[in-house]
Design an enzyme around this catalytic site. Structure first.
Site, PDB file in Angstrom:
ATOM      1  N   PRO A   1       7.743   4.807  25.869  1.00 45.76           N
ATOM      2  CA  PRO A   1       7.511   5.780  24.725  1.00 45.76           C
ATOM      3  C   PRO A   1       5.990   5.601  24.593  1.00 45.76           C
ATOM      4  O   PRO A   1       5.532   4.624  24.707  1.00 45.76           O
ATOM      5  CB  PRO A   1       8.624   5.426  23.486  1.00 45.76           C
ATOM      6  CG  PRO A   1       9.333   4.384  24.006  1.00 45.76           C
ATOM      7  CD  PRO A   1       8.984   3.866  25.468  1.00 45.76           C
ATOM      8  N   PRO A   2       5.473   6.796  23.852  1.00 46.96           N
ATOM      9  CA  PRO A   2       4.209   6.833  23.296  1.00 46.96           C
ATOM     10  C   PRO A   2       3.762   5.503  22.413  1.00 46.96           C
ATOM     11  O   PRO A   2       4.872   5.186  21.626  1.00 46.96           O
ATOM     12  CB  PRO A   2       3.762   7.814  22.772  1.00 46.96           C
ATOM     13  CG  PRO A   2       5.054   8.856  22.960  1.00 46.96           C
ATOM     14  CD  PRO A   2       6.193   7.949  23.702  1.00 46.96           C
ATOM     15  N   GLY A   3       2.869   4.965  22.720  1.00 38.33           N
ATOM     16  CA  GLY A   3       2.397   3.873  21.607  1.00 38.33           C
ATOM     17  C   GLY A   3       2.895   2.645  21.665  1.00 38.33           C
ATOM     18  O   GLY A   3       2.745   1.643  21.044  1.00 38.33           O
ATOM     19  N   THR A   4       3.622   2.434  23.092  1.00 34.27           N
ATOM     20  CA  THR A   4       4.334   1.041  23.137  1.00 34.27           C
ATOM     21  C   THR A   4       3.279   0.101  23.622  1.00 34.27           C
ATOM     22  O   THR A   4       3.609  -1.031  24.254  1.00 34.27           O
ATOM     23  CB  THR A   4       5.531   1.269  23.947  1.00 34.27           C
ATOM     24  OG1 THR A   4       5.334   1.953  25.110  1.00 34.27           O
ATOM     25  CG2 THR A   4       6.512   1.411  23.072  1.00 34.27           C
TER      26      THR A   4
ATOM     27  N   LYS B   1       0.990   0.792  26.711  1.00 31.97           N
ATOM     28  CA  LYS B   1       0.967   0.923  28.118  1.00 31.97           C
ATOM     29  C   LYS B   1      -0.706   0.987  28.664  1.00 31.97           C
ATOM     30  O   LYS B   1      -1.180   0.040  29.404  1.00 31.97           O
ATOM     31  CB  LYS B   1       1.353   2.343  28.656  1.00 31.97           C
ATOM     32  CG  LYS B   1       3.104   2.001  28.525  1.00 31.97           C
ATOM     33  CD  LYS B   1       3.817   3.509  29.182  1.00 31.97           C
ATOM     34  CE  LYS B   1       3.112   4.782  28.206  1.00 31.97           C
ATOM     35  NZ  LYS B   1       3.536   4.830  26.854  1.00 31.97           N
ATOM     36  N   THR B   2      -1.239   1.724  27.886  1.00 31.21           N
ATOM     37  CA  THR B   2      -2.611   1.529  27.997  1.00 31.21           C
ATOM     38  C   THR B   2      -3.419   0.104  27.715  1.00 31.21           C
ATOM     39  O   THR B   2      -4.212  -0.241  28.422  1.00 31.21           O
ATOM     40  CB  THR B   2      -3.375   2.699  27.019  1.00 31.21           C
ATOM     41  OG1 THR B   2      -2.697   3.944  27.122  1.00 31.21           O
ATOM     42  CG2 THR B   2      -4.835   3.052  27.661  1.00 31.21           C
TER      43      THR B   2
ATOM     44  N   GLU C   1      19.799  13.952  -2.953  1.00 29.49           N
ATOM     45  CA  GLU C   1      19.398  12.311  -2.288  1.00 29.49           C
ATOM     46  C   GLU C   1      20.480  11.353  -2.481  1.00 29.49           C
ATOM     47  O   GLU C   1      20.922  10.378  -1.878  1.00 29.49           O
ATOM     48  CB  GLU C   1      18.132  11.850  -2.618  1.00 29.49           C
ATOM     49  CG  GLU C   1      16.939  12.413  -2.336  1.00 29.49           C
ATOM     50  CD  GLU C   1      16.736  12.813  -0.817  1.00 29.49           C
ATOM     51  OE1 GLU C   1      17.431  11.765  -0.043  1.00 29.49           O
ATOM     52  OE2 GLU C   1      16.349  14.091  -0.508  1.00 29.49           O
TER      53      GLU C   1
ATOM     54  N   HIS D   1      23.402  11.647  -0.189  1.00 27.32           N
ATOM     55  CA  HIS D   1      23.078  11.041   1.178  1.00 27.32           C
ATOM     56  C   HIS D   1      23.161   9.559   1.040  1.00 27.32           C
ATOM     57  O   HIS D   1      23.871   8.915   1.709  1.00 27.32           O
ATOM     58  CB  HIS D   1      21.529  11.229   1.489  1.00 27.32           C
ATOM     59  CG  HIS D   1      21.313  12.495   2.139  1.00 27.32           C
ATOM     60  ND1 HIS D   1      21.735  13.186   3.182  1.00 27.32           N
ATOM     61  CD2 HIS D   1      20.135  13.363   1.759  1.00 27.32           C
ATOM     62  CE1 HIS D   1      21.349  14.384   3.326  1.00 27.32           C
ATOM     63  NE2 HIS D   1      20.213  14.577   2.711  1.00 27.32           N
TER      64      HIS D   1
ATOM     65  N   ASP E   1      18.561  18.970   7.116  1.00 29.69           N
ATOM     66  CA  ASP E   1      19.730  18.032   7.387  1.00 29.69           C
ATOM     67  C   ASP E   1      20.718  18.858   8.275  1.00 29.69           C
ATOM     68  O   ASP E   1      21.066  18.307   9.273  1.00 29.69           O
ATOM     69  CB  ASP E   1      20.478  17.807   6.026  1.00 29.69           C
ATOM     70  CG  ASP E   1      19.594  16.835   5.009  1.00 29.69           C
ATOM     71  OD1 ASP E   1      18.763  16.412   5.482  1.00 29.69           O
ATOM     72  OD2 ASP E   1      19.985  16.974   3.672  1.00 29.69           O
TER      73      ASP E   1
HETATM   74  P1  ADP Z   1       0.624   3.977  25.133  1.00 28.51           P
HETATM   75  O1  ADP Z   1      -0.483   4.061  26.196  1.00 28.51           O
HETATM   76  O2  ADP Z   1       1.733   3.247  25.492  1.00 28.51           O
HETATM   77  O3  ADP Z   1       0.811   5.273  24.466  1.00 28.51           O
HETATM   78  P2  ADP Z   1      -1.460   2.480  23.835  1.00 28.51           P
HETATM   79  O4  ADP Z   1      -1.583   1.176  24.627  1.00 28.51           O
HETATM   80  O5  ADP Z   1      -2.234   3.284  23.559  1.00 28.51           O
HETATM   81  O6  ADP Z   1       0.018   3.096  24.023  1.00 28.51           O
HETATM   82  O7  ADP Z   1      -1.141   1.490  22.217  1.00 28.51           O
HETATM   83  C1  ADP Z   1      -1.856   2.061  21.036  1.00 28.51           C
HETATM   84  C2  ADP Z   1      -2.030   1.021  20.438  1.00 28.51           C
HETATM   85  O8  ADP Z   1      -1.194   0.216  19.702  1.00 28.51           O
HETATM   86  C3  ADP Z   1      -3.266  -0.039  21.013  1.00 28.51           C
HETATM   87  O9  ADP Z   1      -4.526   0.508  20.785  1.00 28.51           O
HETATM   88  C4  ADP Z   1      -2.699  -1.324  20.391  1.00 28.51           C
HETATM   89  O10 ADP Z   1      -3.533  -1.487  19.226  1.00 28.51           O
HETATM   90  C5  ADP Z   1      -1.405  -1.078  19.707  1.00 28.51           C
HETATM   91  N1  ADP Z   1      -0.314  -1.877  20.576  1.00 28.51           N
HETATM   92  C6  ADP Z   1       0.587  -1.430  21.191  1.00 28.51           C
HETATM   93  N2  ADP Z   1       1.506  -2.256  21.874  1.00 28.51           N
HETATM   94  C7  ADP Z   1       0.777  -3.556  21.285  1.00 28.51           C
HETATM   95  C8  ADP Z   1       1.041  -4.745  21.710  1.00 28.51           C
HETATM   96  N3  ADP Z   1       2.063  -5.184  22.424  1.00 28.51           N
HETATM   97  N4  ADP Z   1       0.264  -5.667  21.415  1.00 28.51           N
HETATM   98  C9  ADP Z   1      -0.807  -5.498  20.409  1.00 28.51           C
HETATM   99  N5  ADP Z   1      -1.194  -4.191  20.028  1.00 28.51           N
HETATM  100  C10 ADP Z   1      -0.358  -3.216  20.552  1.00 28.51           C
HETATM  101 ZN    ZN Z   2      18.746  15.745   2.812  1.00 30.46          ZN
END
Ligand code: ADP
Ligand code: ZN
Length: 622
Positions: A214-217, A219-220, A435, A438, A510
């Site tokens: 997923p995004p933000g994990t 990978k880059t 709320e 819920h 909802d």
């Molecule tokens: P993706 O390419 O999977 O979308 P990124 O590599 O761009 O995600 O991650 C975005 C930011 O989140 C990174 O610049 C980093 O600061 C933070 N981040 C994500 N995973 C980690 C990790 N395992 N350790 C430290 N920082 C992380």
């Molecule tokens: Zn609601």
């Protein structure tokens, strides 16, 4: 855009300036011009024998007087005031006696051709083309500076700026968690460091690594760390940048990128969002499809074209492995796959630790607790959380970032920032009721995620939020859990109807979430006894647009009807269950709503206090 426009604009202005200068230069060659006089004045002076010579240039006559001649009546009487030379225009009507008169008065006559020289003609006729070329040139240079290649940049070298290798400073130490992935990638680092050793042994080293997740994990981040560890050049591009407005650009860009990377090998090419070009051929819709296929084919042939001595490794990332073209996965291409999961709480703690190095943290803060309270968050979310906390601390002039700051930042990341909307008393009451519905449903049903916080302070797009957080990371969802989730979702609306006898529009989201969930349960997860254990291409997101579209149906009209029936039956059943539950516990519901109106935000502990104290409920009832 304005950035893009100013360069061509300056170019055009410069060109206009030079053209003007050029014309005034050629125009000026006729020589000095003197006092402008009328034609009749000229004839008068001629008769008075005051003209020494005259030069014809078309209909413009210039020449010298024999004596200094005053031009205005005012200057007439003053001695020494006047001019030596003159200019006049010949009238449109012919003056046949002119030549004779000039001869009679012994005027020296010269004529200059009005036809410009060959060189002049050439320059003038080429000018428009020169202007166009100049503008083109400047525009190209301007666009390249913009990075993405821009409109015209695409024609040239696909925005060469992208392909400047980056020397990466980060290493695996800055990537928290992901031990397995790092282990796998160490092999590539070793190869890039000492390719000779690998080649001597005849070992085959993977040339392509695909990171799924997923995004933000991170990978880059991981790809950059590989380059950093190995100390090699890093080329990074997003696959969507391959494809631009002009057909045929994508393939050229791929070629350029690989050529540049090979030149500075050993190197790493990182292609983000590979699915933008790599989705299965034929899955596209409408235009732009051929372009993508050409780009994909170029990518495949570049990867096949690597020979043993080109130390280039391609790392690509995607969050849609399901839509990738199988051809990409063949041996010799992206044959190494690494799945990057959302971090579990241990990894989350490690990620928090990495990012806390940049801030001044209160030593009493237990990052483990925060990590446990943020299931589902990615590395990017956690980085954002730390950043928000630091901003909050700075705004409050605090010396350190405290647990409180982190908690507030977590709320902001999870529920959106607080909004300043003035709610009327009635709106506040409705929101509190909603709320409370819920919250109470979530609290009373077994196996639901505990309520972490509930608030009627508007946040994000919602007027109120009930925040549930799982105790632990969840990897699968049992049917009973999902059914209870539906009941919780409908609890808000049911509470409104129960206590106010009316419904509001506040429950729309909802209902949307509930309906989508029920659709997935029925159509994808085989959770309906009526439909049975089958799965349909319904409720799925579109392969690459990430949204639902009218899809080709793989089921009959009759089945479609039955699916609809079943979905609404399930949502209806959940509503009924919510109604029974809340009716039976009405005093608790009212107590919760009252406390919410009063206190605006309740945490999990406070919620428990309120609904376990029948005294409060009894008080409110009377
Ligand atoms: P993706 O390419 O999977 O979308 P990124 O590599 O761009 O995600 O991650 C975005 C930011 O989140 C990174 O610049 C980093 O600061 C933070 N981040 C994500 N995973 C980690 C990790 N395992 N350790 C430290 N920082 C992380
Ligand atoms: Zn609601």
């Amino acid at each position: 855009m304005s950035q893009n426009l100013w360069r061509p604009l300056v170019a055009v202005l410069l060109v206009i300036f030079f053209v003007n200068a050029f014309y005034s230069f050629t125009g000026g060659e006729a020589g000095e011009t003197g006092g402008a006089i009328s034609y009749s004045r000229f004839k008068k002076e001629l008769t008075a024998d005051n003209i020494k010579n005259v030069t014809f240039k078309g209909s413009v006559f210039t020449g010298e007087f024999r004596a200094v001649t005053p031009l205005t009546p005012a200057a007439e009487g003053q001695k020494g005031r006047g001019v030596k030379t003159f200019t006049t225009m010949k009238p449109a009507i012919d003056d046949p006696g002119l030549m004779g008169d000039l001869e009679n008065h012994k005027v020296e006559v010269t004529a200059i051709t009005t036809e410009s020289s060959f060189l002049n003609t050439l320059v003038i006729s080429l000018l428009p083309w020169l202007i166009i070329l100049a503008v083109w040139f400047f525009a190209l240079r301007g666009m390249k500076g913009q990075g993405a290649g821009g409109m015209l940049g695409g024609f040239a070298k696909s925005g060469a700026r992208e392909y400047v290798p980056e020397k990466v400073g980060i290493t695996f130490a800055q990537v928290a968690g992901m031990e397995e992935a790092k282990q796998e990638l160490r092999e590539i680092v070793d190869y890039l460091k000492e390719p000779k050793r690998f080649q001597r042994l005849g070992g085959k080293v993977p040339k392509g690594v695909l990171l799924f997740g997923p995004p933000g994990t991170g990978k880059t981040l991981l790809a950059r760390a590989v380059a950093g560890e190995a100390g090699v050049s890093f080329f990074s591009i997003s696959a969507s940048q391959f494809i631009e407005m002009f057909v045929g650009v994508g393939a050229g860009r791929v070629r350029d990128l690989f050529a540049t990377a090979k030149k500075s090998s050993p190197s790493i090419i990182f292609i983000d969002e590979l699915d933008a070009v790599g989705r299965s051929r034929g899955a596209g819709m409408g235009g732009g499809n051929d372009e993508r296929e050409q780009t994909l084919n170029q990518l495949l042939s570049e990867m096949d074209g690597f020979d043993q001595h080109e130390e280039v490794v391609v790392i690509a990332a995607t969050n849609r492995p399901d839509v990738l073209d199988q051809a990409l996965m063949r041996p010799g291409r992206f044959d190494r796959h690494l799945v990057i999961e959302r971090p579990d709480w241990r990894d989350r703690e490690a990620i928090l630790r990495v990012h806390c190095q940049k801030i001044v943290l209160d030593p009493h803060v237990e990052l483990g607790v925060i990590a446990r309270g943020t299931p589902g968050m990615t590395g990017a979310d956690l980085e954002n959380l730390i950043n928000e906390a630091a901003i909050l601390a700075a705004r409050g002039n605090a010396q350190q970032v405290t647990g409180d700051h982190l908690e507030q930042a977590k709320d902001k990341v999870l529920m959106g920032g607080e909004r300043k909307v003035a709610l009327s008393e009635l709106e506040k009451q409705i929101t509190a009721l909603h709320e409370a519905g819920h919250t109470l449903a979530a609290r009373l049903l077994p196996g639901t995620d505990p309520v972490h916080k509930v608030t009627i302070i508007p946040r994000g797009r919602a007027l109120g939020v009930t925040q549930q957080l799982p105790d632990d990371d969840r990897h699968y969802y049992p049917r009973s859990y999902l059914m209870n989730r539906l009941v919780v979702l409908l609890g808000g609306r049911v509470a409104e109807r129960l206590l106010l006898g009316d419904l509001s529009t506040g429950a729309q989201n909802d209902l949307k979430v509930a309906t989508e969930l029920a659709e997935k349960m029925v159509c994808q997860w085989g959770m309906s006894d009526v439909i049975g254990p089958v799965t349909f291409s319904r409720g799925e997101e579109h392969p690459f647009l990430g949204m639902k579209l009218a899809q080709e149906k793989s089921f009959s009209e009759e089945m479609a009807w039955r699916l609809d029936q079943e979905i609404s039956r399930i949502v209806g059943a959940a509503e009924k269950q919510a109604e029974e539950l809340l009716t039976a516990n009405r005093p608790k519901l009212e107590a919760l709503a009252a406390a919410l109106t009063e206190e605006e935000t309740l945490d999990g502990k406070r919620v428990d206090e309120i609904i376990k104290l029948p005294v409060i409920a009894a008080d409110k009832n009377q």
